[in-house]
Design an enzyme around this catalytic site. Structure first.
Site, PDB file in Angstrom:
ATOM      1  N   SER A 158      35.414  34.066  34.576  1.00 14.63           N
ATOM      2  CA  SER A 158      34.045  33.590  34.806  1.00 14.63           C
ATOM      3  C   SER A 158      33.205  33.962  33.602  1.00 14.63           C
ATOM      4  CB  SER A 158      33.456  34.257  36.063  1.00 14.63           C
ATOM      5  OG  SER A 158      32.049  34.094  36.113  1.00 14.63           O
ATOM      6  N   TYR A 186      32.284  41.519  41.058  1.00 17.59           N
ATOM      7  CA  TYR A 186      32.661  40.191  40.581  1.00 17.59           C
ATOM      8  C   TYR A 186      32.822  40.210  39.058  1.00 17.59           C
ATOM      9  CZ  TYR A 186      32.652  35.144  39.887  1.00 17.59           C
ATOM     10  OH  TYR A 186      33.004  33.861  39.516  1.00 17.59           O
TER      11      TYR A 186
END
Length: 275
Positions: A158, A186
């Site tokens: 990401s 995350y």
């Protein structure tokens, strides 16, 4: 002079691709793209019936062979069974898109402030986002080594695995009915994917197995207008991405067009990371 047909470099006919998280926002589009370019596709997801139905649809539309398989990527046994099903059906695996990720079964816990974040929640996300990456790469990489034909592994990270989120954009921002942020777990899990990819690219290079990282920026997928506007203002191209805009990079990395590419980060973020 006989022309060199460069377009043939992108041809995936006869190859088998495994896509984890195959029913997700990106996963579905990527499965469609791989099938359109001729690959047989193994759609891997937690939801077996939906994976089977989508695989049948892909096969009908694109004239390739597809298989839907249920798999919990955080489980060693589940991953082993998934790989065995793929190999027993298609004979070999040539492409892996290691894509599955989790946003938790408890969104309140997932979006909790860092100071209040629980270790149980941290471990739940890590179990899928990095442990799952490890287990799937390990099992399919081993299969590729045994086949002796090389292969391509593409791992989804990401933009927040390589840059920090701008927390100013989250005030008044909602997704799935929840006030959102990007939690540390995350970012940490996605940064780990980048590191794992670099390691494996070197480790399996002598076997002709290429390993690269796909790094999408923010994809518009139901966020409220406040978030979309604030995020878009941080992007040179002035908008969020669309799922189909990720597919071209996957086809390139899966195909012989990228035969001299390994260990790299493919950032598709509208320019966000240049600022």
């Amino acid at each position: 002079m006989k022309p060199y047909l460069f377009k043939n470099l992108f041809d995936l006919q006869g190859k088998t691709a495994v896509v984890t998280g195959g029913l997700g926002i990106l996963g579905k589009r990527i499965c469609q793209g791989l099938a359109e370019f001729g690959a047989n596709v193994v759609v891997v997801d937690l939801h077996e019936n939906d994976a089977i139905a989508f695989a049948e649809e892909l096969a009908d539309v694109h004239g390739v062979k597809c298989l839907g398989v249920q798999c919990d990527v955080s489980s060693t046994e589940s991953v082993k069974e998934m790989v065995e099903k793929a190999v027993s059906t298609f004979g070999e695996i040539n492409i892996l898109h290691n894509n599955a990720a989790s946003k938790s079964s408890d969104l309140d816990a997932f979006f909790a402030p860092f100071e209040e974040y629980t270790l149980d929640q941290w471990r739940e996300i890590m179990a899928v986002n990095i442990d799952g990456m490890f287990l799937v790469a390990q099992s399919i990489g081993k299969q590729m080594v045994l086949q002796g034909k090389g292969g391509s592994i593409i791992q989804t990270a990401s933009i927040y695995g390589i840059v920090a989120p701008d927390n100013r954009i989250y005030e008044g921002s909602y997704y799935l009915g929840k006030q959102i942020n990007t939690p540390a777990v995350y970012s940490a899990s996605k940064a780990s994917v980048v590191g794992l990819t670099k390691y494996l690219s070197s480790y399996w290079a002598s076997h002709g197995i290429r390993v690269n990282t796909l790094i999408p920026g923010g994809i518009q997928s139901g966020q409220n207008e406040t978030f979309i506007t604030k995020y878009s203002n941080r992007v040179p191209l002035g908008r969020m991405g669309r799922p189909e805009e990720i597919v071209g990079a996957v086809i390139y990395l899966a195909s012989d067009a990228s035969s001299y590419v390994t260990g790299q980060q493919f950032v598709i973020d509208g320019g966000l990371s240049v600022w």
